[in-house]
Design a protein around this motif. Structure first.
Motif, PDB file in Angstrom:
ATOM      1  N   GLU A  65       4.726   2.237  -9.552  1.00 49.42           N
ATOM      2  CA  GLU A  65       3.319   2.607  -9.709  1.00 49.42           C
ATOM      3  C   GLU A  65       2.787   2.083 -11.046  1.00 49.42           C
ATOM      4  OE1 GLU A  65       1.705   3.768  -7.325  1.00 49.42           O
ATOM      5  OE2 GLU A  65       3.121   4.784  -6.011  1.00 49.42           O
ATOM      6  N   ARG A  91       0.091  10.605  -6.742  1.00 49.24           N
ATOM      7  CA  ARG A  91       1.239   9.737  -6.486  1.00 49.24           C
ATOM      8  C   ARG A  91       2.513  10.507  -6.179  1.00 49.24           C
ATOM      9  NH1 ARG A  91       0.105   4.533  -8.302  1.00 49.24           N
ATOM     10  NH2 ARG A  91      -2.146   4.273  -8.254  1.00 49.24           N
ATOM     11  N   HIS A 121      -4.910   5.138  -3.101  1.00 45.12           N
ATOM     12  CA  HIS A 121      -3.759   6.018  -3.288  1.00 45.12           C
ATOM     13  C   HIS A 121      -3.996   7.374  -2.644  1.00 45.12           C
ATOM     14  CE1 HIS A 121      -2.054   3.088  -5.949  1.00 45.12           C
ATOM     15  NE2 HIS A 121      -3.074   3.149  -6.777  1.00 45.12           N
ATOM     16  N   ARG A 122      -5.217   7.856  -2.680  1.00 43.80           N
ATOM     17  CA  ARG A 122      -5.501   9.179  -2.110  1.00 43.80           C
ATOM     18  C   ARG A 122      -5.287   9.209  -0.603  1.00 43.80           C
ATOM     19  NH1 ARG A 122     -11.029  11.594  -4.839  1.00 43.80           N
ATOM     20  NH2 ARG A 122     -10.263  11.868  -6.990  1.00 43.80           N
ATOM     21  N   GLN A 159       0.825  -1.191   0.000  1.00 48.20           N
ATOM     22  CA  GLN A 159       0.000   0.000   0.000  1.00 48.20           C
ATOM     23  C   GLN A 159       0.872   1.258   0.000  1.00 48.20           C
ATOM     24  OE1 GLN A 159      -2.240  -0.919   3.406  1.00 48.20           O
ATOM     25  NE2 GLN A 159      -0.582  -0.579   4.859  1.00 48.20           N
ATOM     26  N   THR A 160       0.303   2.345  -0.424  1.00 48.85           N
ATOM     27  CA  THR A 160       1.035   3.601  -0.548  1.00 48.85           C
ATOM     28  C   THR A 160       1.499   4.085   0.815  1.00 48.85           C
ATOM     29  OG1 THR A 160      -0.320   4.161  -2.455  1.00 48.85           O
ATOM     30  CG2 THR A 160       0.889   5.946  -1.412  1.00 48.85           C
ATOM     31  N   SER A 202       3.710  -1.879  -7.257  1.00 51.68           N
ATOM     32  CA  SER A 202       2.370  -1.339  -7.455  1.00 51.68           C
ATOM     33  C   SER A 202       1.614  -1.386  -6.138  1.00 51.68           C
ATOM     34  CB  SER A 202       1.622  -2.135  -8.533  1.00 51.68           C
ATOM     35  OG  SER A 202       0.319  -1.641  -8.701  1.00 51.68           O
ATOM     36  N   ALA A 203       0.748  -0.384  -5.943  1.00 53.81           N
ATOM     37  CA  ALA A 203      -0.073  -0.372  -4.736  1.00 53.81           C
ATOM     38  C   ALA A 203      -1.240  -1.338  -4.844  1.00 53.81           C
ATOM     39  CB  ALA A 203      -0.590   1.040  -4.471  1.00 53.81           C
ATOM     40  N   ARG A 239      -0.993   2.640 -11.765  1.00 57.40           N
ATOM     41  CA  ARG A 239      -1.306   4.008 -12.169  1.00 57.40           C
ATOM     42  C   ARG A 239      -0.829   4.276 -13.594  1.00 57.40           C
ATOM     43  NH1 ARG A 239      -5.244   7.277 -11.500  1.00 57.40           N
ATOM     44  NH2 ARG A 239      -4.680   9.472 -11.658  1.00 57.40           N
ATOM     45  N   GLU A 257      -9.517   1.766  -6.845  1.00 53.87           N
ATOM     46  CA  GLU A 257      -8.119   1.723  -6.438  1.00 53.87           C
ATOM     47  C   GLU A 257      -7.549   3.113  -6.183  1.00 53.87           C
ATOM     48  OE1 GLU A 257      -9.393   0.131  -8.957  1.00 53.87           O
ATOM     49  OE2 GLU A 257      -9.070  -2.011  -8.561  1.00 53.87           O
ATOM     50  N   THR A 258      -8.083   4.116  -6.868  1.00 53.21           N
ATOM     51  CA  THR A 258      -7.597   5.479  -6.666  1.00 53.21           C
ATOM     52  C   THR A 258      -7.862   5.964  -5.245  1.00 53.21           C
ATOM     53  OG1 THR A 258      -8.057   5.917  -8.996  1.00 53.21           O
ATOM     54  CG2 THR A 258      -7.692   7.820  -7.596  1.00 53.21           C
ATOM     55  N   ARG A 297      -1.807   9.119   1.465  1.00 53.75           N
ATOM     56  CA  ARG A 297      -0.909  10.246   1.699  1.00 53.75           C
ATOM     57  C   ARG A 297      -0.805  10.584   3.178  1.00 53.75           C
ATOM     58  NH1 ARG A 297       2.144   9.905  -2.096  1.00 53.75           N
ATOM     59  NH2 ARG A 297       1.136   7.884  -2.318  1.00 53.75           N
TER      60      ARG A 297
END
Length: 571
Positions: A157, A307, A331-332, A49-50, A187-188, A160, A327-328, A335
Motif C-alpha cells: 500500500e 486498508r 480503496h473504499r 486493485q484492492t 500499490s492499488a 496510502r 484514489e481513496t 472492500r
C-alpha cells in the motif's frame, strides 16, 4: 478463467496444502503474474486493485524462499511494511495461514499497544516481521530490531503510505536495510510520486499491472445519491432498511463524523460500531471481530482503517462522505465484490462534494449512475426512515411570540432574578444595578396586571357620585389679615433675654489671651475641688558640681555614708 493453477506456479507442497485448506483453487491475475518473478529473486512493482489477492502474491513466494534455508540465530529475514495496524494484523494472519506447515515464525508490531509482548516475540526469533513505520523505528532505536541480515523487503500500500505522510518514516527504515536485498512494492494506484519512489528503491524491477490504474471492480454496482448534508443521516437509515443489507461498511471523512453516524443510527434503531485512530486497539479488534462473525451488521470506519478491513462476503459499502482524494474511492469500494462475488457501493453527494464526484468519475473513466430516493432535491414526500430519524421541530412565529403572556413575577422575584443576573455577570453587572431593579419593579405591576388575564372579567364598578364642594368664604381684605398677625405677635409671652457673650479683650495679643483662658480654668477647678490639680510639666533637674553638693541638696548626712562604707559599698 485463468489458465494456470497453483501447482503450475512451482510452489512447494506445504504451501499447496495450506492454499487448498484456505479454499483457493486457482490464482488471481496478480498472483499468476507476480509469483514467478518473485520466486526468481527479481524486484517487483505490482499495481492491482484492492481485493485481488496481493497479499498471497508476495506471501507465498517469500515463505517458499525462506523455507529453503535456515540460518543460525533466526534473524529477521523478511520485512513487510504497512501503513495501518489493521492491515498489519491482516497480513500477519495471512502469513500464519499460508505457513502453517512450515517451520517459520512470524510476528507483527504496531503502535497503540504496549511493546513488551512484541519485544518478547522478537527476542525469541522471527523470520517474517510485519510492522508499521512508527513502532518499527521506535524499536530499532531501542536496539530490539536488527535488519542487517534482511533478505526480502515488501512495501505494501505504497500510495496510502504516501498519502498518510509516512514517506519520511519509510526512508528512515530504508537507511537500516542492507544494500543487497529483494524489494517488492505493491500499490492499488500508481501516481507519479510512487513511480519516483519505486525508481529509487527498486533495481530493474518487473512491472505487473493487472488492470489499468484506478479502475474499479466490474462486479460492484455503483450509484450516487444527491442529498443535502443534513439529510444524509436519514437517507442512510432508510437505505439500510430498504435495501435488505446483510453487512455494510460506512466510510466517513473524520473520526468525529464516524462517532456521530453511530449515534444517529442508534436513534433509528440500528446497531453500529466505529473504528478509527482514536479507538484503542482492543476496541478496534472487538468491533472487527463482531463484524466478521456476523454479530454486527453495520461498521463505520474512516479512510485510515479502510486498508485494514478484509471481510469475506461484505455486501454493501456506503460512502457517507465522498473522499477528497479520488484514489481513496477505489480503496473504499474495493472492500466489497471480492473473490468473484457481487457487491454494492452507494455514495452520498451534497452540494459541497460535486467537485469530488467529478474527480472520481474522471479517474475511474466511468459515470456513476444516480439513485432516486425520497430525500433527493425536489422530491415530493419523505417517508419515515425509522424511529427518531426525523422529528418535526416545535417553532413559534413572531406573532405568537409577541402575543404569548409572560409569567407573573412579584417584586421580590423580580429583584431575585436581577441578583442572579448580576452574579452571572460578575463585577460588571453592578454598574446598572439600580436602573435594572427600578425597571424590574416598574415591570412587576404591569406583569401582575397581565397575569390574571384568564380569570373571568369582573363586573364594572358603579360610578361614584359627584363631589359636592363646600361654599368658599369670602376673601378678607389684605389690611385685616396684616392687623390679625400683628395682634397674634403681641399676644405671645416675652422670652427671657439671652446672656450677653463676654467681649474679647482686643488689646491683648493671642498668646496672652490663651494664658488668661488657662488661668480662669485653673481657678474654676481649684475653687470647686482642691484635689484636682492640673498636671504640668516637671521642671528640669538641677545640676550639681560635686557629689557632696548633691548629697546636701537631698538632705543626706555623713553618717549614712559611714553606714554605706561598713556595708562594703565604697568605691
Amino acid at each position: 478463467m485463468n489458465s494456470l493453477t497453483f501447482q503450475e506456479l512451482n510452489l512447494a507442497a506445504p504451501l499447496l496444502r495450506a492454499v487448498a485448506e484456505a479454499g483457493y483453487t486457482r490464482p488471481s491475475p496478480i498472483q499468476e503474474k507476480a509469483i514467478p518473478p518473485v520466486l526468481a529473486g527479481r524486484d517487483l512493482l505490482g499495481c492491482a486493485q484492492t481485493g485481488t489477492g496481493k497479499t498471497a502474491a508476495f506471501a507465498l513466494p517469500i515463505l517458499q524462499r525462506l523455507s529453503a534455508a535456515a540460518p543460525a540465530g533466526r534473524p529477521v529475514r523478511a520485512l513487510v511494511l504497512t501503513p495501518t495496524r489493521d492491515l498489519a494484523l491482516q497480513i500477519h494472519d495471512s502469513f500464519i495461514a499460508y505457513g502453517r506447515h512450515l517451520p517459520l515464525r512470524s510476528a507483527v508490531i504496531f503502535g497503540g499497544v504496549g511493546q513488551a509482548p512484541q519485544v518478547a516475540a522478537l527476542a525469541a526469533g522471527v523470520d517474517v516481521l510485519t510492522a508499521t513505520p512508527g513502532r518499527l523505528n521506535d524499536l530499532i532505536g531501542q536496539g530490539y530490531v536488527d535488519l542487517s541480515r534482511l533478505e526480502v523487503f515488501v512495501l505494501d500500500e505504497a500510495d496510502r503510505m504516501l498519502d498518510m505522510g509516512f514517506i519520511h518514516d519509510v526512508r528512515r527504515v530504508l537507511a537500516h536495510l542492507p544494500q543487497k536485498r529483494q524489494t517488492l512494492l505493491f500499490s492499488a494506484t500508481m501516481p507519479p510520486e510512487i513511480e519516483a519512489l519505486a525508481g529509487s528503491i527498486l533495481h530493474r524491477p518487473v512491472k505487473v499491472m493487472v488492470t489499468p490504474p484506478a479502475t474499479t471492480v466490474e462486479r460492484i454496482r455503483q450509484s450516487v445519491c444527491l442529498v443535502d448534508k443534513a439529510d444524509k443521516k436519514h437517507l442512510l437509515a432508510y437505505l439500510l432498511k430498504a435495501m435488505n443489507v446483510e453487512s455494510a461498511l460506512v466510510f466517513t471523512r473524520t473520526k468525529h463524523g464516524a462517532d456521530r453516524v453511530v449515534r444517529e443510527l442508534a436513534r433509528a434503531g440500528i446497531t453500529a460500531m466505529a473504528i478509527h485512530g482514536n479507538k484503542s486497539q482492543t476496541a478496534r479488534q472487538r468491533a472487527l471481530g463482531a463484524f466478521r462473525d456476523g454479530r454486527l451488521k453495520v461498521l463505520v470506519a474512516t479512510d485510515i482503517a479502510a486498508r485494514g478491513i478484509d471481510v469475506d462476503g461484505l455486501s454493501h459499502v456506503f460512502n457517507y462522505d465522498l473522499p477528497n482524494v479520488p484514489e481513496t474511492y477505489v480503496h473504499r469500494i474495493g472492500r466489497t465484490g471480492r473473490a468473484g462475488r457481487d457487491g454494492v457501493a452507494v455514495s452520498f453527494c451534497c452540494a459541497d462534494e460535486q467537485a469530488y464526484l467529478r474527480d472520481i468519475e474522471k479517474l475511474t473513466r466511468q459515470a456513476i449512475p444516480l439513485r432516486s430516493h425520497p430525500w433527493a432535491p425536489g422530491a415530493p414526500a419523505v417517508p419515515d426512515a425509522g424511529p427518531s430519524t426525523q422529528q418535526p421541530k416545535e417553532t413559534m412565529t413572531m406573532e405568537q411570540t409577541k402575543q404569548a403572556p409572560a409569567p407573573a413575577a412579584s417584586g421580590g422575584e423580580a429583584q431575585g432574578q436581577g441578583r442572579k443576573r448580576r452574579r452571572h455577570r460578575g463585577g460588571a453587572g453592578r454598574r446598572g444595578t439600580r436602573r435594572q431593579e427600578a425597571a424590574l419593579a416598574a415591570q412587576a405591576p404591569a406583569q401582575q396586571d397581565a397575569a390574571p388575564a384568564r380569570q373571568p372579567a369582573r363586573a364594572p364598578k358603579a360610578p361614584k357620585p359627584a363631589r359636592q364642594e363646600a361654599p368658599r368664604p369670602e376673601a378678607r381684605p389684605a389690611r385685616a389679615r396684616g392687623q390679625e398677625k400683628a395682634s397674634q405677635r403681641a399676644a405671645r409671652p416675652e422670652q427671657p433675654a439671652k446672656a450677653a457673650r463676654p467681649a474679647r479683650e482686643p488689646g491683648l495679643p493671642r498668646p496672652d489671651r490663651l494664658q488668661a483662658r488657662r488661668d480662669s480654668i485653673r481657678a474654676e477647678f481649684s475653687a470647686e475641688d482642691n484635689s484636682i490639680q492640673l498636671i504640668t510639666r516637671r521642671p528640669p533637674a538641677a545640676k550639681f558640681s560635686s557629689f557632696e553638693e548633691y548629697m546636701k541638696a537631698h538632705g543626706l548626712s555623713g553618717g549614712e555614708e559611714g553606714a554605706g562604707a561598713k556595708d562594703g559599698k565604697t568605691e
